[in-house]
Design a protein around this motif. Structure first.
Motif, mmCIF file in Angstrom:
data_model
loop_
_atom_site.group_PDB
_atom_site.id
_atom_site.type_symbol
_atom_site.label_atom_id
_atom_site.label_comp_id
_atom_site.label_asym_id
_atom_site.label_seq_id
_atom_site.Cartn_x
_atom_site.Cartn_y
_atom_site.Cartn_z
ATOM 1 N N SER A 74 -1.302 7.897 9.067
ATOM 2 C CA SER A 74 -0.110 7.806 8.223
ATOM 3 C C SER A 74 -0.410 8.074 6.744
ATOM 4 O O SER A 74 0.486 8.013 5.910
ATOM 5 C CB SER A 74 0.528 6.422 8.373
ATOM 6 O OG SER A 74 0.910 6.205 9.712
ATOM 7 N N PRO A 82 0.827 -1.211 0.000
ATOM 8 C CA PRO A 82 0.000 0.000 0.000
ATOM 9 C C PRO A 82 0.865 1.266 0.000
ATOM 10 O O PRO A 82 1.993 1.263 0.495
ATOM 11 C CB PRO A 82 -0.798 -0.116 1.304
ATOM 12 C CG PRO A 82 -0.844 -1.584 1.580
ATOM 13 C CD PRO A 82 0.496 -2.111 1.110
ATOM 14 N N LEU A 83 0.301 2.314 -0.566
ATOM 15 C CA LEU A 83 0.990 3.596 -0.653
ATOM 16 C C LEU A 83 0.224 4.657 0.135
ATOM 17 O O LEU A 83 -1.015 4.693 0.078
ATOM 18 C CB LEU A 83 1.069 4.055 -2.112
ATOM 19 C CG LEU A 83 1.822 3.145 -3.071
ATOM 20 C CD1 LEU A 83 1.586 3.608 -4.506
ATOM 21 C CD2 LEU A 83 3.296 3.147 -2.724
ATOM 22 N N PRO A 84 0.946 5.534 0.821
ATOM 23 C CA PRO A 84 0.258 6.637 1.494
ATOM 24 C C PRO A 84 -0.172 7.683 0.467
ATOM 25 O O PRO A 84 0.484 7.866 -0.559
ATOM 26 C CB PRO A 84 1.328 7.191 2.439
ATOM 27 C CG PRO A 84 2.620 6.857 1.765
ATOM 28 C CD PRO A 84 2.383 5.555 1.050
ATOM 29 N N LEU A 114 -8.581 8.214 5.413
ATOM 30 C CA LEU A 114 -7.164 7.878 5.552
ATOM 31 C C LEU A 114 -6.823 7.721 7.020
ATOM 32 O O LEU A 114 -7.375 8.410 7.878
ATOM 33 C CB LEU A 114 -6.286 8.994 4.967
ATOM 34 C CG LEU A 114 -6.492 9.384 3.510
ATOM 35 C CD1 LEU A 114 -5.541 10.517 3.131
ATOM 36 C CD2 LEU A 114 -6.319 8.192 2.590
ATOM 37 N N ALA A 152 -3.150 2.638 -4.543
ATOM 38 C CA ALA A 152 -2.733 3.031 -3.192
ATOM 39 C C ALA A 152 -3.177 1.993 -2.158
ATOM 40 O O ALA A 152 -2.438 1.691 -1.219
ATOM 41 C CB ALA A 152 -3.303 4.408 -2.836
ATOM 42 N N PHE A 153 -4.357 1.424 -2.321
ATOM 43 C CA PHE A 153 -4.835 0.413 -1.380
ATOM 44 C C PHE A 153 -4.088 -0.907 -1.550
ATOM 45 O O PHE A 153 -3.906 -1.661 -0.604
ATOM 46 C CB PHE A 153 -6.348 0.202 -1.530
ATOM 47 C CG PHE A 153 -6.938 -0.629 -0.429
ATOM 48 C CD1 PHE A 153 -7.012 -0.138 0.862
ATOM 49 C CD2 PHE A 153 -7.407 -1.905 -0.679
ATOM 50 C CE1 PHE A 153 -7.547 -0.908 1.891
ATOM 51 C CE2 PHE A 153 -7.937 -2.685 0.335
ATOM 52 C CZ PHE A 153 -8.007 -2.178 1.628
ATOM 53 N N TYR A 162 -2.603 6.294 4.790
ATOM 54 C CA TYR A 162 -3.036 5.105 4.046
ATOM 55 C C TYR A 162 -4.558 5.009 4.063
ATOM 56 O O TYR A 162 -5.204 5.361 5.061
ATOM 57 C CB TYR A 162 -2.450 3.836 4.662
ATOM 58 C CG TYR A 162 -0.955 3.743 4.501
ATOM 59 C CD1 TYR A 162 -0.398 3.138 3.367
ATOM 60 C CD2 TYR A 162 -0.093 4.253 5.460
ATOM 61 C CE1 TYR A 162 0.976 3.052 3.211
ATOM 62 C CE2 TYR A 162 1.291 4.171 5.308
ATOM 63 C CZ TYR A 162 1.809 3.570 4.172
ATOM 64 O OH TYR A 162 3.168 3.494 4.021
ATOM 65 N N TYR A 217 0.169 13.104 -4.257
ATOM 66 C CA TYR A 217 -0.037 11.754 -4.799
ATOM 67 C C TYR A 217 -0.733 11.766 -6.163
ATOM 68 O O TYR A 217 -0.284 11.125 -7.105
ATOM 69 C CB TYR A 217 -0.831 10.895 -3.797
ATOM 70 C CG TYR A 217 -1.130 9.507 -4.320
ATOM 71 C CD1 TYR A 217 -0.137 8.535 -4.349
ATOM 72 C CD2 TYR A 217 -2.387 9.161 -4.807
ATOM 73 C CE1 TYR A 217 -0.392 7.260 -4.841
ATOM 74 C CE2 TYR A 217 -2.651 7.892 -5.292
ATOM 75 C CZ TYR A 217 -1.649 6.953 -5.308
ATOM 76 O OH TYR A 217 -1.902 5.696 -5.809
#
Length: 170
Positions: free
Chosen positions: A107, A68-70, A104, A146-147, A109, A75
């Motif tokens: 952090s 996963p990406l924050p 979110l 991202a997820f 995510y 972004y």
């Protein structure tokens, strides 16, 4: 692997978002790199089984595990080649992070799978001409990446191409 109907031999395979049916993993199967998201446990298990079988056959194999990406302020701008402006990107990230909506975590995510969460209502006023349609919307696809559960991604293209180039040089 030779595909007579296509008239060429495959030198390597990039497999994203899925495992290969076991019956296809025959001797001579081309070197393969799997780009998969461990959060998708069923696919991850299939990829692990594929990799083990290919290694047992002495086929060159690699795995990239996409995590996963924050979602930070840039972004969306960073991942759309600036088709979403930095200001619009920052507004979208702030809307997702707003305390009242809490999509979110602290952090940055995503708390829940965007295929099932209520993010569209939050981002619709900021989405411009993007209709936010699943599997068509750039914004929806970026949230899926991202997820990191079950989505194609270009994030690891350098490592993927390196694998293929090394394979071609052998």
């Amino acid at each position: 692997m030779h595909l007579p109907s296509m008239g060429f031999r495959l030198a390597g395979i990039v497999c994203q978002v899925q495992a290969v049916p076991s019956r296809l993993l025959v001797d001579g199967f081309p070197p393969t790199i799997f780009v998969q998201m461990p959060r998708d446990s069923r696919t991850a298990q299939g990829v692990e089984e594929n990799a083990a079988k290919l290694r047992a056959q002495r086929t060159r194999v690699a795995q990239i595990r996409v995590m996963p990406l924050p979602i930070d302020a840039q972004y969306f701008a960073r991942n759309t080649m600036r088709r979403i402006s930095p200001a619009q990107s920052a507004a979208m990230a702030a809307a997702l992070a707003s305390q009242s909506k809490s999509l979110l975590n602290v952090s940055g995510y995503l708390r829940a799978d965007p295929r099932r969460s209520r993010w569209r209502a939050v981002l619709r006023p900021l989405s411009g001409s993007d209709a936010l349609v699943a599997d068509k919307s750039p914004i929806a696809e970026l949230l899926n990446v991202a997820f990191a559960q079950h989505e194609m991604t270009a994030d690891h293209i350098d490592a993927t191409l390196d694998f293929l180039l090394v394979t071609l040089r052998r």
